[in-house]
Design a protein around this motif. Structure first.
Motif, PDB file in Angstrom:
ATOM      1  N   MET A   1       0.840  -1.187   0.000  1.00  0.00           N
ATOM      2  CA  MET A   1       0.000   0.000   0.000  1.00  0.00           C
ATOM      3  C   MET A   1       0.886   1.251   0.000  1.00  0.00           C
ATOM      4  N   SER A   2       0.474   2.274  -0.738  1.00  0.00           N
ATOM      5  CA  SER A   2       1.244   3.502  -0.825  1.00  0.00           C
ATOM      6  C   SER A   2       1.060   4.337   0.433  1.00  0.00           C
ATOM      7  N   LEU A   3       2.091   5.122   0.748  1.00  0.00           N
ATOM      8  CA  LEU A   3       2.045   5.940   1.952  1.00  0.00           C
ATOM      9  C   LEU A   3       1.066   7.096   1.826  1.00  0.00           C
ATOM     10  N   TRP A   4       0.671   7.454   0.584  1.00  0.00           N
ATOM     11  CA  TRP A   4      -0.214   8.602   0.420  1.00  0.00           C
ATOM     12  C   TRP A   4      -1.675   8.259   0.670  1.00  0.00           C
ATOM     13  N   LEU A   5      -1.990   6.973   0.839  1.00  0.00           N
ATOM     14  CA  LEU A   5      -3.382   6.590   1.011  1.00  0.00           C
ATOM     15  C   LEU A   5      -3.964   7.170   2.297  1.00  0.00           C
ATOM     16  N   PRO A   6      -5.251   7.575   2.272  1.00  0.00           N
ATOM     17  CA  PRO A   6      -5.877   8.109   3.493  1.00  0.00           C
ATOM     18  C   PRO A   6      -5.902   7.062   4.601  1.00  0.00           C
ATOM     19  N   SER A   7      -5.725   7.501   5.826  1.00  0.00           N
ATOM     20  CA  SER A   7      -5.777   6.596   6.969  1.00  0.00           C
ATOM     21  C   SER A   7      -6.351   7.351   8.154  1.00  0.00           C
ATOM     22  N   ALA A   8      -6.836   6.601   9.127  1.00  0.00           N
ATOM     23  CA  ALA A   8      -7.418   7.194  10.330  1.00  0.00           C
ATOM     24  C   ALA A   8      -6.677   6.667  11.555  1.00  0.00           C
ATOM     25  N   PRO A   9      -6.591   7.461  12.609  1.00  0.00           N
ATOM     26  CA  PRO A   9      -5.924   7.005  13.829  1.00  0.00           C
ATOM     27  C   PRO A   9      -6.785   6.072  14.669  1.00  0.00           C
ATOM     28  N   CYS A  10      -8.052   5.877  14.290  1.00  0.00           N
ATOM     29  CA  CYS A  10      -8.964   5.057  15.088  1.00  0.00           C
ATOM     30  C   CYS A  10      -8.561   3.583  15.040  1.00  0.00           C
ATOM     31  N   THR A  11      -8.608   2.929  16.191  1.00  0.00           N
ATOM     32  CA  THR A  11      -8.327   1.503  16.287  1.00  0.00           C
ATOM     33  C   THR A  11      -9.406   0.840  17.128  1.00  0.00           C
ATOM     34  N   PRO A  12      -9.644  -0.472  16.942  1.00  0.00           N
ATOM     35  CA  PRO A  12     -10.667  -1.149  17.753  1.00  0.00           C
ATOM     36  C   PRO A  12     -10.402  -1.047  19.246  1.00  0.00           C
ATOM     37  N   ARG A  13      -9.149  -1.169  19.652  1.00  0.00           N
ATOM     38  CA  ARG A  13      -8.842  -1.160  21.085  1.00  0.00           C
ATOM     39  C   ARG A  13      -9.066   0.215  21.699  1.00  0.00           C
ATOM     40  N   ALA A  14      -8.719   1.279  20.978  1.00  0.00           N
ATOM     41  CA  ALA A  14      -8.787   2.620  21.539  1.00  0.00           C
ATOM     42  C   ALA A  14     -10.158   3.259  21.387  1.00  0.00           C
ATOM     43  N   CYS A  15     -10.910   2.894  20.342  1.00  0.00           N
ATOM     44  CA  CYS A  15     -12.113   3.655  19.992  1.00  0.00           C
ATOM     45  C   CYS A  15     -13.422   2.884  20.100  1.00  0.00           C
ATOM     46  N   VAL A  16     -13.391   1.579  19.917  1.00  0.00           N
ATOM     47  CA  VAL A  16     -14.625   0.821  19.737  1.00  0.00           C
ATOM     48  C   VAL A  16     -15.158   0.307  21.060  1.00  0.00           C
ATOM     49  N   GLU A  17     -16.454   0.534  21.273  1.00  0.00           N
ATOM     50  CA  GLU A  17     -17.109   0.067  22.493  1.00  0.00           C
ATOM     51  C   GLU A  17     -17.401  -1.428  22.377  1.00  0.00           C
ATOM     52  N   THR A  18     -17.113  -2.156  23.453  1.00  0.00           N
ATOM     53  CA  THR A  18     -17.439  -3.581  23.484  1.00  0.00           C
ATOM     54  C   THR A  18     -18.590  -3.848  24.438  1.00  0.00           C
ATOM     55  N   GLY A  19     -18.474  -3.329  25.645  1.00  0.00           N
ATOM     56  CA  GLY A  19     -19.563  -3.491  26.613  1.00  0.00           C
ATOM     57  C   GLY A  19     -19.686  -4.927  27.102  1.00  0.00           C
ATOM     58  N   THR A  20     -20.681  -5.150  27.938  1.00  0.00           N
ATOM     59  CA  THR A  20     -20.937  -6.482  28.481  1.00  0.00           C
ATOM     60  C   THR A  20     -22.079  -7.137  27.717  1.00  0.00           C
ATOM     61  N   ARG A  21     -22.047  -8.435  27.613  1.00  0.00           N
ATOM     62  CA  ARG A  21     -23.043  -9.186  26.876  1.00  0.00           C
ATOM     63  C   ARG A  21     -23.786 -10.124  27.828  1.00  0.00           C
ATOM     64  N   SER A  22     -25.097 -10.156  27.730  1.00  0.00           N
ATOM     65  CA  SER A  22     -25.897 -11.042  28.560  1.00  0.00           C
ATOM     66  C   SER A  22     -25.878 -12.445  27.984  1.00  0.00           C
ATOM     67  N   THR A  23     -26.433 -13.392  28.735  1.00  0.00           N
ATOM     68  CA  THR A  23     -26.460 -14.776  28.269  1.00  0.00           C
ATOM     69  C   THR A  23     -27.378 -14.957  27.064  1.00  0.00           C
ATOM     70  N   THR A  24     -28.330 -14.042  26.887  1.00  0.00           N
ATOM     71  CA  THR A  24     -29.239 -14.136  25.735  1.00  0.00           C
ATOM     72  C   THR A  24     -28.663 -13.472  24.489  1.00  0.00           C
ATOM     73  N   ALA A  25     -27.488 -12.815  24.624  1.00  0.00           N
ATOM     74  CA  ALA A  25     -26.923 -12.089  23.492  1.00  0.00           C
ATOM     75  C   ALA A  25     -26.472 -13.029  22.383  1.00  0.00           C
ATOM     76  N   VAL A  26     -25.894 -14.184  22.750  1.00  0.00           N
ATOM     77  CA  VAL A  26     -25.358 -15.088  21.729  1.00  0.00           C
ATOM     78  C   VAL A  26     -26.462 -15.687  20.862  1.00  0.00           C
ATOM     79  N   PRO A  27     -27.519 -16.273  21.421  1.00  0.00           N
ATOM     80  CA  PRO A  27     -28.589 -16.787  20.544  1.00  0.00           C
ATOM     81  C   PRO A  27     -29.217 -15.702  19.687  1.00  0.00           C
ATOM     82  N   ARG A  28     -29.391 -14.533  20.261  1.00  0.00           N
ATOM     83  CA  ARG A  28     -29.971 -13.421  19.495  1.00  0.00           C
ATOM     84  C   ARG A  28     -29.042 -13.027  18.351  1.00  0.00           C
ATOM     85  N   ALA A  29     -27.735 -12.977  18.611  1.00  0.00           N
ATOM     86  CA  ALA A  29     -26.777 -12.612  17.575  1.00  0.00           C
ATOM     87  C   ALA A  29     -26.737 -13.646  16.461  1.00  0.00           C
ATOM     88  N   VAL A  30     -26.805 -14.921  16.825  1.00  0.00           N
ATOM     89  CA  VAL A  30     -26.802 -15.981  15.807  1.00  0.00           C
ATOM     90  C   VAL A  30     -28.025 -15.846  14.901  1.00  0.00           C
TER      91      VAL A  30
END
Length: 326
Positions: A1-30
């Motif tokens: 990839m070329s260095l001139w390509l647009p990029s963002a400083p956002c990363t999953p670890r620093a920016c993305v919310e994960t939160g807590t998941r209930s026991t019903t979250a997995v069946p609902r997600a599936v």
């Protein structure tokens, strides 16, 4: 990839919310992901029909895909015009693609890597996506000419001018190349603002963000397990052809038409009209030096005059910086 390509400083670890998941979250997600896959496969099967599918059906299908993933959709604003049109929006998530198509079905401008994605790549190709090689700068003029040709032919083309996904709490500047295609084709530009909330009327959520080294599977699962997500799509007033003299001011006008400008530090007194294109983000707007009486200027030394010239950069050289906030 070329260095001139647009990029963002956002990363999953620093920016993305994960939160807590209930026991019903997995069946609902599936269940949600099963519905999404079924809808996408249906779209792949019907995509060879192309333009014979009514636009209203396509819009409803796109909204259904987003709704099946557990995200409610709220679209407000002005209806897009018919004919050739450039749709531009900020870019946060893979959900942005069906959300833009729910506003108006369009040929999506996409990077070539998406062509190789399972299922989604085939759907994009059959849906008429315009694939571009972002790492080949020499191919840019031909790409712009190709987009302009599609716009002249009456097609709607959708693009994300930031060139990269951001977390939603921060946003990048709109790059100008795609706006040249709209100028060359003489078609209007329709700015669209996308944001995700934790619940209706709530705070902004970064859970749907697809940034950094995040994988598509991880992002899909995070969205499917989240609760109460709302996608707000605000269709801003159209920018008619001839409103802006060049691609620089057209890009600024499209982004400043965004109600989130105040959150990014833009001057709230600025407008989206091209006549005020110099009113860009605070910190990037050049500040003219104070007026100096003519006799003082004549008395100044050559060295001082040189310093004064460097202290006042020309307005056209200013570019809105990438805004942090992650």
């Amino acid at each position: 990839m070329s260095l001139w390509l647009p990029s963002a400083p956002c990363t999953p670890r620093a920016c993305v919310e994960t939160g807590t998941r209930s026991t019903t979250a997995v069946p609902r997600a599936v269940l949600r992901l099963t519905l999404v896959v079924a809808l996408v496969l249906t779209g792949v099967a019907l995509s060879p029909l192309g333009a014979r599918i009514p636009a209203g059906w396509v819009r409803r299908w796109c909204r259904t895909v987003v709704r099946a993933s557990g995200v409610r959709v709220r679209i407000t604003g002005t209806a897009p015009p018919t004919g050739g049109l450039l749709l531009v929006a900020n870019h946060i998530s893979w959900l942005d693609v069906p959300l833009l198509a729910a506003v108006r079905p369009a040929r999506m401008l996409a990077k070539t890597e998406i062509r190789g994605w399972p299922v989604a790549g085939a759907l994009a190709a059959r849906g008429g996506a315009l694939f571009i090689e972002r790492d080949r700068l020499r191919a840019l003029p031909a790409t712009v000419a190709h987009i302009a040709g599609e716009l002249r032919a009456g097609a709607a083309v959708a693009a994300f001018p930031e060139g990269s996904t951001w977390c939603g709490r921060a946003q990048g500047a709109f790059h100008r190349a795609v706006f040249q295609a709209a100028l060359d084709a003489g078609v209007p530009v329709q700015p669209v603002r996308i944001r995700y909330l934790s619940h209706s009327g709530g705070a902004a959520s970064t859970a749907p963000a697809f940034v950094g080294d995040d994988s598509l599977i991880t992002s899909l699962w995070r969205v499917a397990t989240a609760r109460g997500l709302v996608a707000e799509v605000d269709v801003r007033p159209v920018l008619p052809p001839g409103t802006c003299p060049d691609r620089r001011t057209l890009a600024r006008a499209a982004q400043q038409d965004d109600p989130g400008d105040e959150d990014r530090g833009a001057d709230p007194r600025s407008t989206s009209t091209c006549g005020h294109a110099s009113a860009v983000h605070v910190g990037a707007t050049p500040v003219p030096p104070p007026r100096v009486p003519s006799q003082t200027r004549r008395a100044g030394t050559r060295r001082n005059r040189g310093r004064g010239a460097r202290a006042a950069p020309a307005p056209d050289s200013a570019r809105p910086p990438h805004v942090g906030g992650c």
